[in-house]
Design an enzyme around this catalytic site. Structure first.
Site, PDB file in Angstrom:
ATOM      1  N   ASP A  78      -1.881  -0.406   5.840  1.00 23.36           N
ATOM      2  CA  ASP A  78      -2.145   0.223   7.142  1.00 23.36           C
ATOM      3  C   ASP A  78      -3.610   0.520   7.420  1.00 23.36           C
ATOM      4  O   ASP A  78      -3.955   0.921   8.530  1.00 23.36           O
ATOM      5  CB  ASP A  78      -1.388   1.556   7.235  1.00 23.36           C
ATOM      6  CG  ASP A  78      -2.044   2.626   6.387  1.00 23.36           C
ATOM      7  OD1 ASP A  78      -2.243   2.362   5.179  1.00 23.36           O
ATOM      8  OD2 ASP A  78      -2.393   3.694   6.914  1.00 23.36           O
TER       9      ASP A  78
ATOM     10  N   ASP B 220       0.868  -1.172   0.000  1.00 23.00           N
ATOM     11  CA  ASP B 220       0.000   0.000   0.000  1.00 23.00           C
ATOM     12  C   ASP B 220       0.918   1.240   0.000  1.00 23.00           C
ATOM     13  O   ASP B 220       2.118   1.130   0.285  1.00 23.00           O
ATOM     14  CB  ASP B 220      -0.873  -0.060   1.265  1.00 23.00           C
ATOM     15  CG  ASP B 220      -1.597   1.234   1.531  1.00 23.00           C
ATOM     16  OD1 ASP B 220      -2.271   1.734   0.614  1.00 23.00           O
ATOM     17  OD2 ASP B 220      -1.482   1.760   2.662  1.00 23.00           O
ATOM     18  N   PHE B 221       0.356   2.403  -0.314  1.00 23.91           N
ATOM     19  CA  PHE B 221       1.204   3.607  -0.375  1.00 23.91           C
ATOM     20  C   PHE B 221       1.086   4.469   0.900  1.00 23.91           C
ATOM     21  O   PHE B 221       1.985   4.462   1.739  1.00 23.91           O
ATOM     22  CB  PHE B 221       0.850   4.438  -1.624  1.00 23.91           C
ATOM     23  CG  PHE B 221       1.725   5.646  -1.784  1.00 23.91           C
ATOM     24  CD1 PHE B 221       3.031   5.526  -2.251  1.00 23.91           C
ATOM     25  CD2 PHE B 221       1.269   6.910  -1.421  1.00 23.91           C
ATOM     26  CE1 PHE B 221       3.851   6.644  -2.375  1.00 23.91           C
ATOM     27  CE2 PHE B 221       2.075   8.033  -1.542  1.00 23.91           C
ATOM     28  CZ  PHE B 221       3.372   7.896  -2.019  1.00 23.91           C
ATOM     29  N   ASP B 222      -0.060   5.149   1.077  1.00 22.41           N
ATOM     30  CA  ASP B 222      -0.200   6.083   2.210  1.00 22.41           C
ATOM     31  C   ASP B 222      -0.224   5.336   3.543  1.00 22.41           C
ATOM     32  O   ASP B 222      -1.016   4.422   3.738  1.00 22.41           O
ATOM     33  CB  ASP B 222      -1.499   6.884   2.073  1.00 22.41           C
ATOM     34  CG  ASP B 222      -1.491   7.791   0.857  1.00 22.41           C
ATOM     35  OD1 ASP B 222      -1.069   8.941   0.997  1.00 22.41           O
ATOM     36  OD2 ASP B 222      -1.876   7.335  -0.232  1.00 22.41           O
TER      37      ASP B 222
HETATM   38 MG   LIG Z   1      -2.746   3.245   3.395  1.00 27.94          MG
END
Ligand SMILES: [Mg+2]
Length: 265
Positions: free
Chosen positions: A211, A28-30
């Site tokens: 996250d 995932d990124f953020d």
């Molecule tokens: Mg995220």
């Protein structure tokens, strides 16, 4: 489910990585690769994290997929590495070397999503700090900069707007963001499974790090692999836990070092 610190289980993870014919690494990124920031348009990848992802992607036995709620174009621009697999809009659009996917249900709902975005932008114009982002296939209403007492009002607006077409859209709640998604039977976990099938390698071990709540779909779908929840310990379907994007970066260094030690991949 109580999950375990990944740091304490690295030997067993190393054994599984070495025994695998191929590794598919989903990130995932953020909040996973990049720290969460007040203004989502300011999120960026550190050069160190970019370098280690590049190094991992260059290893023949590893495929790297970036799986984000952002649009594909947005997340690809922020990561800035050619040759990776990118899954945007929670996996509804996927692009990578030799593979391409665009969810047909999401495409059909595009026009209605545009109307919904316009209605929400107008309806929420009096609330300071709210950002309505039409990502073409899904829509985000960001509340990070909205006063706490106004957030419930924002949520009610989003619910009311999506309720106009209940067969078309569903709402998911992330970290101070409401996501309006088409009623497609598709999520980050489906996207990872689809990518795995397209790569078509035998004995692939899937690792997935995320996250937020939308990552729980991937944790559940990929339960046979290695799943890692990033952030504060909480109820999750992931098996392991890391506390921050900095810890994720350290883990990625460790994963790359396994290869340098001569193991598989
Ligand atoms: Mg995220």
């Amino acid at each position: 489910m109580v999950n375990h610190s990944l740091h304490e289980h690295l030997p067993s993870v190393a054994a599984r990585v070495r025994n695998a014919g191929h590794v598919l690494l989903g990130l995932d990124f953020d909040g996973t690769l990049s720290p969460i920031v007040e203004d989502p348009s300011k999120a960026e990848l550190s050069l160190e994290t970019q370098d280690i992802i590049k190094a991992l992607a260059a290893i023949p036995g590893i495929s790297v997929a970036i799986v984000s709620g952002r649009s594909l174009q947005d997340v690809r621009g922020r990561v800035g590495i050619d040759g990776l697999i990118y899954a945007g809009n929670h996996g509804l659009e996927i692009h990578g070397p030799g593979l391409s996917y665009l969810d047909p249900t999401a495409v059909k709902a595009r026009r209605a999503l545009g109307w919904l975005a316009a209605a929400l932008t107008k309806g929420l114009s009096q609330i300071t700090g709210v950002i309505v982002e039409n990502k073409s296939l899904t829509l985000s209403v960001h509340c990070r900069q909205v006063a706490i007492e106004d957030r419930e009002t924002v949520f009610r607006h989003v619910q009311a707007a999506a309720a106009v077409a209940p067969d078309c859209f569903r709402i998911s709640v992330g970290k101070l963001v409401y996501e309006v998604c088409p009623q497609a039977h598709w999520h980050k976990g489906s996207a990872m499974r689809w990518i795995d099938g397209q790569i078509g390698r035998q004995n692939t071990l899937t690792l997935y790090l995320g996250d937020d709540r939308t990552d729980e779909d991937a944790f559940r779908t990929l339960a046979h692999g290695i799943t890692v929840k990033v952030g504060e310990p909480c109820e999750t379907a992931a098996t392991y836990h890391l506390d921050s994007p900095a810890s994720v970066r350290e883990f990625l260094y460790w994963l790359a070092s396994l290869n340098q030690q001569g193991g598989q991949p």
